[in-house]
Structure formats: C-alpha cells, structure tokens
Design a protein around this motif. Structure first.
Motif, PDB file in Angstrom:
ATOM      1  N   SER A  95       0.874  -1.257  -0.102  1.00 38.53           N
ATOM      2  CA  SER A  95       0.205  -0.150  -0.168  1.00 38.53           C
ATOM      3  C   SER A  95       0.644   1.270   0.021  1.00 38.53           C
ATOM      4  CB  SER A  95      -1.029   0.005   1.249  1.00 38.53           C
ATOM      5  OG  SER A  95      -0.210   0.294   2.380  1.00 38.53           O
ATOM      6  N   LEU A  96       1.838   1.251   0.628  1.00 32.70           N
ATOM      7  CA  LEU A  96       2.930   2.344   0.721  1.00 32.70           C
ATOM      8  C   LEU A  96       3.518   2.784  -0.789  1.00 32.70           C
ATOM      9  CD1 LEU A  96       4.709   2.202   4.076  1.00 32.70           C
ATOM     10  CD2 LEU A  96       3.186   3.753   3.121  1.00 32.70           C
ATOM     11  N   ARG A  97       3.779   1.610  -1.486  1.00 31.19           N
ATOM     12  CA  ARG A  97       4.288   1.653  -2.737  1.00 31.19           C
ATOM     13  C   ARG A  97       3.646   1.718  -4.048  1.00 31.19           C
ATOM     14  NH1 ARG A  97       9.936   1.915  -1.540  1.00 31.19           N
ATOM     15  NH2 ARG A  97      10.141   2.873  -3.335  1.00 31.19           N
ATOM     16  N   GLU A  98       2.063   1.288  -3.812  1.00 25.23           N
ATOM     17  CA  GLU A  98       1.394   0.854  -4.915  1.00 25.23           C
ATOM     18  C   GLU A  98       1.393   2.136  -5.951  1.00 25.23           C
ATOM     19  OE1 GLU A  98      -2.681  -1.467  -5.464  1.00 25.23           O
ATOM     20  OE2 GLU A  98      -2.371  -0.312  -3.704  1.00 25.23           O
ATOM     21  N   ALA A  99       0.861   3.270  -5.214  1.00 25.92           N
ATOM     22  CA  ALA A  99       0.690   4.382  -6.142  1.00 25.92           C
ATOM     23  C   ALA A  99       1.986   4.720  -6.960  1.00 25.92           C
ATOM     24  CB  ALA A  99       0.531   5.771  -5.174  1.00 25.92           C
ATOM     25  N   GLU A 100       3.122   4.524  -6.285  1.00 21.04           N
ATOM     26  CA  GLU A 100       4.268   4.926  -7.309  1.00 21.04           C
ATOM     27  C   GLU A 100       4.409   3.676  -8.458  1.00 21.04           C
ATOM     28  OE1 GLU A 100       9.278   4.690  -6.396  1.00 21.04           O
ATOM     29  OE2 GLU A 100       7.817   4.335  -4.950  1.00 21.04           O
ATOM     30  N   LEU A 101       4.382   2.598  -8.153  1.00 27.34           N
ATOM     31  CA  LEU A 101       4.218   1.555  -9.211  1.00 27.34           C
ATOM     32  C   LEU A 101       2.969   1.884 -10.199  1.00 27.34           C
ATOM     33  CD1 LEU A 101       5.418  -1.063 -10.350  1.00 27.34           C
ATOM     34  CD2 LEU A 101       3.974  -2.361  -8.807  1.00 27.34           C
ATOM     35  N   GLU A 102       1.757   2.087  -9.866  1.00 28.29           N
ATOM     36  CA  GLU A 102       0.800   2.339 -10.713  1.00 28.29           C
ATOM     37  C   GLU A 102       0.950   3.544 -11.663  1.00 28.29           C
ATOM     38  OE1 GLU A 102      -3.005   2.813  -8.330  1.00 28.29           O
ATOM     39  OE2 GLU A 102      -2.931   0.505  -8.105  1.00 28.29           O
ATOM     40  N   GLU A 103       1.647   4.504 -11.053  1.00 25.11           N
ATOM     41  CA  GLU A 103       1.877   5.686 -11.874  1.00 25.11           C
ATOM     42  C   GLU A 103       3.312   5.531 -13.044  1.00 25.11           C
ATOM     43  OE1 GLU A 103       4.621   9.292 -12.643  1.00 25.11           O
ATOM     44  OE2 GLU A 103       5.067   8.182 -10.834  1.00 25.11           O
ATOM     45  N   LEU A 104       4.084   4.826 -12.615  1.00 22.79           N
ATOM     46  CA  LEU A 104       5.151   4.261 -13.651  1.00 22.79           C
ATOM     47  C   LEU A 104       4.630   3.348 -14.767  1.00 22.79           C
ATOM     48  CD1 LEU A 104       8.188   3.581 -11.183  1.00 22.79           C
ATOM     49  CD2 LEU A 104       7.787   5.444 -12.831  1.00 22.79           C
ATOM     50  N   ASP A 105       3.648   2.291 -14.048  1.00 20.97           N
ATOM     51  CA  ASP A 105       3.011   1.759 -15.285  1.00 20.97           C
ATOM     52  C   ASP A 105       2.347   2.435 -16.244  1.00 20.97           C
ATOM     53  OD1 ASP A 105       4.178  -0.717 -14.155  1.00 20.97           O
ATOM     54  OD2 ASP A 105       2.154  -1.427 -13.139  1.00 20.97           O
ATOM     55  N   ALA A 106       1.206   3.436 -15.672  1.00 19.14           N
ATOM     56  CA  ALA A 106       0.630   4.458 -16.557  1.00 19.14           C
ATOM     57  C   ALA A 106       1.513   5.105 -17.292  1.00 19.14           C
ATOM     58  CB  ALA A 106      -0.200   5.314 -15.602  1.00 19.14           C
ATOM     59  N   ARG A 107       2.670   5.488 -17.018  1.00 15.97           N
ATOM     60  CA  ARG A 107       3.496   6.339 -17.853  1.00 15.97           C
ATOM     61  C   ARG A 107       3.976   5.485 -18.915  1.00 15.97           C
ATOM     62  NH1 ARG A 107       7.807   8.763 -14.049  1.00 15.97           N
ATOM     63  NH2 ARG A 107       8.955   9.192 -15.799  1.00 15.97           N
ATOM     64  N   TYR A 108       4.372   4.124 -18.488  1.00 15.33           N
ATOM     65  CA  TYR A 108       5.191   3.348 -19.468  1.00 15.33           C
ATOM     66  C   TYR A 108       4.092   2.863 -20.641  1.00 15.33           C
ATOM     67  CZ  TYR A 108       7.017  -1.018 -21.585  1.00 15.33           C
ATOM     68  OH  TYR A 108       7.528  -2.142 -22.217  1.00 15.33           O
ATOM     69  N   LEU A 109       2.922   2.671 -20.101  1.00 15.20           N
ATOM     70  CA  LEU A 109       1.580   2.308 -20.981  1.00 15.20           C
ATOM     71  C   LEU A 109       1.282   3.525 -21.982  1.00 15.20           C
ATOM     72  CD1 LEU A 109      -0.567   0.191 -21.558  1.00 15.20           C
ATOM     73  CD2 LEU A 109      -1.816   1.673 -20.151  1.00 15.20           C
ATOM     74  N   SER A 110       1.313   4.650 -21.685  1.00 13.61           N
ATOM     75  CA  SER A 110       1.127   5.851 -22.545  1.00 13.61           C
ATOM     76  C   SER A 110       2.244   5.963 -23.567  1.00 13.61           C
ATOM     77  CB  SER A 110       1.197   7.216 -21.542  1.00 13.61           C
ATOM     78  OG  SER A 110       1.003   8.152 -22.352  1.00 13.61           O
ATOM     79  N   ALA A 111       3.760   5.644 -23.203  1.00 14.72           N
ATOM     80  CA  ALA A 111       4.860   5.901 -23.763  1.00 14.72           C
ATOM     81  C   ALA A 111       5.155   4.645 -24.668  1.00 14.72           C
ATOM     82  CB  ALA A 111       6.153   6.187 -22.943  1.00 14.72           C
ATOM     83  N   THR A 112       4.495   3.594 -25.004  1.00 13.50           N
ATOM     84  CA  THR A 112       4.419   2.451 -25.662  1.00 13.50           C
ATOM     85  C   THR A 112       3.498   2.129 -26.318  1.00 13.50           C
ATOM     86  OG1 THR A 112       3.617   1.063 -23.749  1.00 13.50           O
ATOM     87  CG2 THR A 112       6.065   1.485 -23.896  1.00 13.50           C
ATOM     88  N   VAL A 113       3.398   1.210 -27.339  1.00 16.14           N
ATOM     89  CA  VAL A 113       2.216   0.485 -28.113  1.00 16.14           C
ATOM     90  C   VAL A 113       2.437  -0.946 -27.955  1.00 16.14           C
ATOM     91  CG1 VAL A 113       2.053   2.742 -29.670  1.00 16.14           C
ATOM     92  CG2 VAL A 113       3.502   0.934 -30.406  1.00 16.14           C
ATOM     93  N   PRO A 114       1.346  -1.816 -28.249  1.00 18.75           N
ATOM     94  CA  PRO A 114       1.473  -3.049 -28.359  1.00 18.75           C
ATOM     95  C   PRO A 114       2.590  -3.643 -29.473  1.00 18.75           C
ATOM     96  CG  PRO A 114      -0.624  -2.357 -28.224  1.00 18.75           C
ATOM     97  CD  PRO A 114      -0.022  -1.076 -28.469  1.00 18.75           C
ATOM     98  N   LEU A 115       3.259  -4.689 -29.284  1.00 17.93           N
ATOM     99  CA  LEU A 115       3.997  -5.387 -30.273  1.00 17.93           C
ATOM    100  C   LEU A 115       3.170  -5.738 -31.395  1.00 17.93           C
ATOM    101  CD1 LEU A 115       6.612  -7.619 -28.316  1.00 17.93           C
ATOM    102  CD2 LEU A 115       7.017  -5.489 -29.508  1.00 17.93           C
ATOM    103  N   ARG A 116       3.384  -5.711 -32.485  1.00 15.35           N
ATOM    104  CA  ARG A 116       2.826  -6.144 -33.866  1.00 15.35           C
ATOM    105  C   ARG A 116       2.517  -7.548 -33.752  1.00 15.35           C
ATOM    106  NH1 ARG A 116       6.819  -2.950 -36.659  1.00 15.35           N
ATOM    107  NH2 ARG A 116       6.058  -1.067 -37.150  1.00 15.35           N
ATOM    108  N   GLY A 117       1.353  -7.945 -33.885  1.00 11.40           N
ATOM    109  CA  GLY A 117       0.937  -9.180 -33.833  1.00 11.40           C
ATOM    110  C   GLY A 117       0.415  -9.780 -32.233  1.00 11.40           C
ATOM    111  N   VAL A 118       0.443  -8.934 -31.486  1.00  9.93           N
ATOM    112  CA  VAL A 118       0.107  -9.299 -30.152  1.00  9.93           C
ATOM    113  C   VAL A 118      -1.145  -8.926 -29.791  1.00  9.93           C
ATOM    114  CG1 VAL A 118       0.592  -8.843 -27.670  1.00  9.93           C
ATOM    115  CG2 VAL A 118       2.508  -9.182 -29.487  1.00  9.93           C
ATOM    116  N   GLY A 119      -2.012  -9.660 -29.384  1.00  7.97           N
ATOM    117  CA  GLY A 119      -3.425  -9.217 -28.959  1.00  7.97           C
ATOM    118  C   GLY A 119      -3.602  -8.395 -27.997  1.00  7.97           C
TER     119      GLY A 119
END
Length: 154
Positions: free
Chosen positions: A99-123
């Motif tokens: 619970s102390l670190r969850e917000a940090e991890l979620e924020e990093l994941d959201a940034r990564y998701l925004s800065a990336t796209v799915p690999l071609r051919g991946v559902g």
C-alpha cells in the motif's frame, strides 16, 4: 527479522526510501517481507532490493518516454526485467509495504503504457494491464536512431 537485522545485510543506500527514515508505519514483518522477496528472487535476478527495482523501472520508463535508442533495442527485453521482478516480488510483500508503494508503481506503469504501443501481432488482451506480463508485449512508441534492424514485432 528486525530492522537491525536487515541493516546488517544491506547498507542504508541499498535499503533506500523504505528504511532510510524509520517509519512508524512499517514493522519488523514488513521489513522481513522485503528481505524475503529479495532473497527468494536472487537466483533469477541477483541480489536486489525493492527500492532498487522501483528505481530501475522509473529510469527505464523515463528512457522509453524520452525516445528509446534503436541501438539498444535488443537490450530492451533484458532492461524490462526490473518490472518482472516487481511483479514476482509484489505478492511476497506485506499489505502495508504494497500500500505504501502501490501508487508509485501504478504511476510508473501508466507512464510506460502511455509511452509504448503493443508489439505487432500481439493481441490487446496480452498488451494491456491485467494481461499477465503485459509490459513484455509492448514496445516504445518513439524509437530514435538510424536505420537499424529492429526486433520482431517492432
């Protein structure tokens, strides 16, 4: 295991944010869970800490956001292992630590998701949060560098 025991195993820099200030929120069982996760995963990832892996994920996300160097494309799968470690360690940590670190991890994941796209051919079910190791099925949105041969799916 007590905080004193952990300090005997790691220096303050390695324990980082979780232990550099004695938090009244964290108890011996919380610190023990952090230590246990590090030890349990050491065979696959080497001896690392929760703070080191969150920091590595943050640096990696920043690199991806800034424009990933095409010359490093073949190191990408290795570099993303810090997120693998976090996924494996997370269930080993106490609810308090998570619970102390969850917000940090979620924020990093959201940034990564925004800065990336799915690999071609991946559902989409595999390349979006909730799809297992979804971060492994994505590539940087912005790849900088000359004409180089990129990994499959890029």
């Amino acid at each position: 295991m007590t905080l004193r025991d952990l300090r005997g195993l790691y220096d303050e820099r390695e324990l980082g944010m979780v232990t550099c200030v004695e938090s009244p929120v964290l108890g011996p069982e919380d610190y023990a869970s952090i230590h246990h996760a590090g030890q349990a995963l050491a065979g696959r990832y080497g001896v690392v800490t929760l703070n080191a892996m969150l920091e590595a994920w943050a640096f990696f996300v920043e690199d991806v956001e800034d424009g990933f160097d095409a010359d490093s494309a073949f190191e990408y799968r290795h570099d993303v292992q810090c997120r693998d470690w976090l996924a494996e360690a997370w269930p080993m940590l106490t609810e308090t630590v998570r619970s102390l670190r969850e917000a940090e991890l979620e924020e990093l994941d959201a940034r990564y998701l925004s800065a990336t796209v799915p690999l071609r051919g991946v559902g989409a079910d595999r390349a979006e949060p909730g799809g297992g190791r979804w971060w492994r099925h994505r590539r940087p949105r912005l790849v900088e560098g000359g004409e180089v041969w990129l990994p499959p799916g890029w």
